[in-house]
Design an enzyme around this catalytic site. Structure first.
Site, mmCIF file in Angstrom:
data_model
loop_
_atom_site.group_PDB
_atom_site.id
_atom_site.type_symbol
_atom_site.label_atom_id
_atom_site.label_comp_id
_atom_site.label_asym_id
_atom_site.label_seq_id
_atom_site.Cartn_x
_atom_site.Cartn_y
_atom_site.Cartn_z
ATOM 1 N N GLU A 133 -10.418 0.642 7.683
ATOM 2 C CA GLU A 133 -10.999 -0.542 6.891
ATOM 3 C C GLU A 133 -10.176 -0.958 5.864
ATOM 4 O OE1 GLU A 133 -14.973 -0.258 6.710
ATOM 5 O OE2 GLU A 133 -15.608 0.124 8.911
ATOM 6 N N THR A 182 -3.297 9.989 -6.690
ATOM 7 C CA THR A 182 -4.255 8.938 -6.924
ATOM 8 C C THR A 182 -3.983 7.766 -6.305
ATOM 9 O OG1 THR A 182 -2.755 8.382 -8.879
ATOM 10 C CG2 THR A 182 -4.818 9.416 -9.539
ATOM 11 N N THR A 194 0.931 -1.105 -0.074
ATOM 12 C CA THR A 194 -0.037 0.029 -0.171
ATOM 13 C C THR A 194 0.855 1.236 -0.133
ATOM 14 O OG1 THR A 194 -0.139 0.365 2.435
ATOM 15 C CG2 THR A 194 -1.544 -1.320 1.383
ATOM 16 N N CYS A 195 0.252 2.327 0.094
ATOM 17 C CA CYS A 195 1.076 3.576 0.184
ATOM 18 C C CYS A 195 1.916 3.762 1.524
ATOM 19 C CB CYS A 195 0.212 4.811 0.107
ATOM 20 S SG CYS A 195 -0.701 5.161 -1.490
#
Length: 418
Positions: free
Chosen positions: A113, A188, A49-50
């Protein structure tokens, strides 16, 4: 025979987001298979993920240096890039870490979440690529189930608090009638996704831009927003009343000079919310008349205040995790015995069938009903003989007694299948 579960990770806790990007894999299924090929691991799942890039793997002879070398070769980094950023744990600590991930304790925003869905996608992708196997499949399946149960029973994720939703809430508090305003989202990534979801949920129209129009188009198709060319945005900030900046850049994307020029031909009244880490909006922008700027620290502070209730539930979640870890540990240890147990049952049944066929031929038995009775009888005899020692072997494995497993392997002439 013992298989260790390894977790190697680079996260926001030790590296800013613009540094984390360098550790990311362009093709995760291929990366998983490359780790299997070059790093002495038999199974591999990557969570990306980021805010984190994490490797979960199984190995009976892992080497952290091999993992670093493979990771570096896949990303074009030097091995020394991992010196102060890479965290490694295994077995019990890895199980605890994964449970904290699924329950939301390891997220930038406690209880958020999105990470649970990302973990589900990660194990699904690894399965599809044949990169994971029975150990990681079992571990992730149990961890996802426990994480979901923890969230439902404690409410650790209730309230929909995130950097993105908080940024939108702050915009609502500071700008009248957002639906009539022009809204821009720059970025984004993960933070931008949270902003877009919040805007879309509230029914607000917005433009979205990124360094490439293709990325903006793809983003808008999934999360809404009208894709705009990056170049048009840089020269057209004056078209907007609200700007969310959620991107990574080694420079100020929204500079003082650029905004000063934009405000010359614009009515006063612009709010900029910078969710970037590190910041990509020059703080001096806040001195320009008509502009209100809030950066990620200020937004995070507001999130912090709203997170108080969630943090009060952290100790409850940690207590549940501490109870679940030994159960997962026993489950994973038991898997070490399963290949041998399966092999013993398979060999015993093969011998049963062979001897049964001999006996039936000698008896000249042709009555199907009688043959079925004799078949069931031989099955029951074999199972009653084999089950007790095999269950004891499973228990010994659960209790961390590999010596008995080794003895049993020699006793039953078991050879590990590659």
């Amino acid at each position: 025979m013992k298989q260790n579960i390894i977790n190697a990770r680079v996260t926001f806790r030790k590296s800013p987001i613009h540094v984390l990007e360098k550790f990311a894999f362009k093709d995760m299924p291929n990366a998983c298979l490359t780790f299997k090929k070059n790093s002495s691991v038999s199974e591999c799942v990557i969570i990306q993920t980021c805010n984190r890039i994490e490797l979960f793997a199984t190995s009976d002879n892992h080497n952290v240096d091999e993992i670093k070398r493979t990771w570096a070769s896949l990303t074009g980094l030097e091995e020394n890039a991992f010196r102060d950023t890479l965290e490694v744990c295994e077995n019990k600590d890895a199980y605890e870490h994964l449970l904290k991930l699924t329950s939301g304790l390891e997220s930038l925003v406690v209880g958020e979440e999105q990470i649970l869905g990302q973990i589900k996608e990660s194990i699904s992708a690894a399965r599809k690529a044949n990169a994971s196997g029975k150990r990681l499949n079992k571990l992730f399946e149990r961890s996802i189930r426990i994480g979901t149960r923890i969230r439902n029973s404690t409410g650790i994720g209730s309230g929909g608090i995130s950097l993105g939703s908080m940024a939108v809430k702050l915009a609502e508090e500071n700008v009248d009638d957002i639906k009539s305003k022009h809204v821009l989202l720059i970025g984004t990534g993960e933070a931008a996704t949270l902003v877009a979801k919040s805007l879309k949920k509230r029914g607000y129209a917005f433009d979205v831009t990124s360094r490439t129009l293709e990325r903006s188009v793809g983003f808008s198709q999934t999360l809404g927003g009208k894709p705009i060319k990056f170049e048009d945005v840089l020269s057209g900030f004056n078209n907007y009343e609200i700007i969310f900046v959620a991107t990574t850049a080694p420079y100020f994307l929204v500079s003082f000079d650029r905004m000063k020029d934009s405000m010359k031909n614009k009515k006063p009244g612009m709010m900029i919310l910078d969710l970037s880490n590190p910041r990509t909006v020059d703080e001096k922008v806040a001195t320009i008349p008509g502009i209100k700027l809030m950066n990620i620290d200020q937004i995070a502070e507001m999130v912090d205040k709203n997170m108080k209730k969630r943090r009060e539930k952290v100790s409850t979640v940690e207590n549940i995790i501490s109870e679940e870890v030994p159960i997962i540990e026993a489950t994973m240890k038991r898997l070490d015995a399963e290949p041998l147990v399966k092999d013993v049952f398979t060999n015993a049944d093969s011998m049963r069938i062979k001897e049964l066929q001999k006996a039936l031929q000698m008896l000249g038995e042709t009555d199907e009903k009688r043959i079925k009775i004799i078949d069931e009888l031989t099955k029951a005899v074999v199972e009653s003989i084999v089950s007790t020692p095999m269950n004891n072997l499973r228990k010994a494995s659960e209790q961390g007694n590999p010596e008995l497993l080794e003895i049993a392997s020699k006793l039953f002439n078991y050879k590990k299948k590659e």
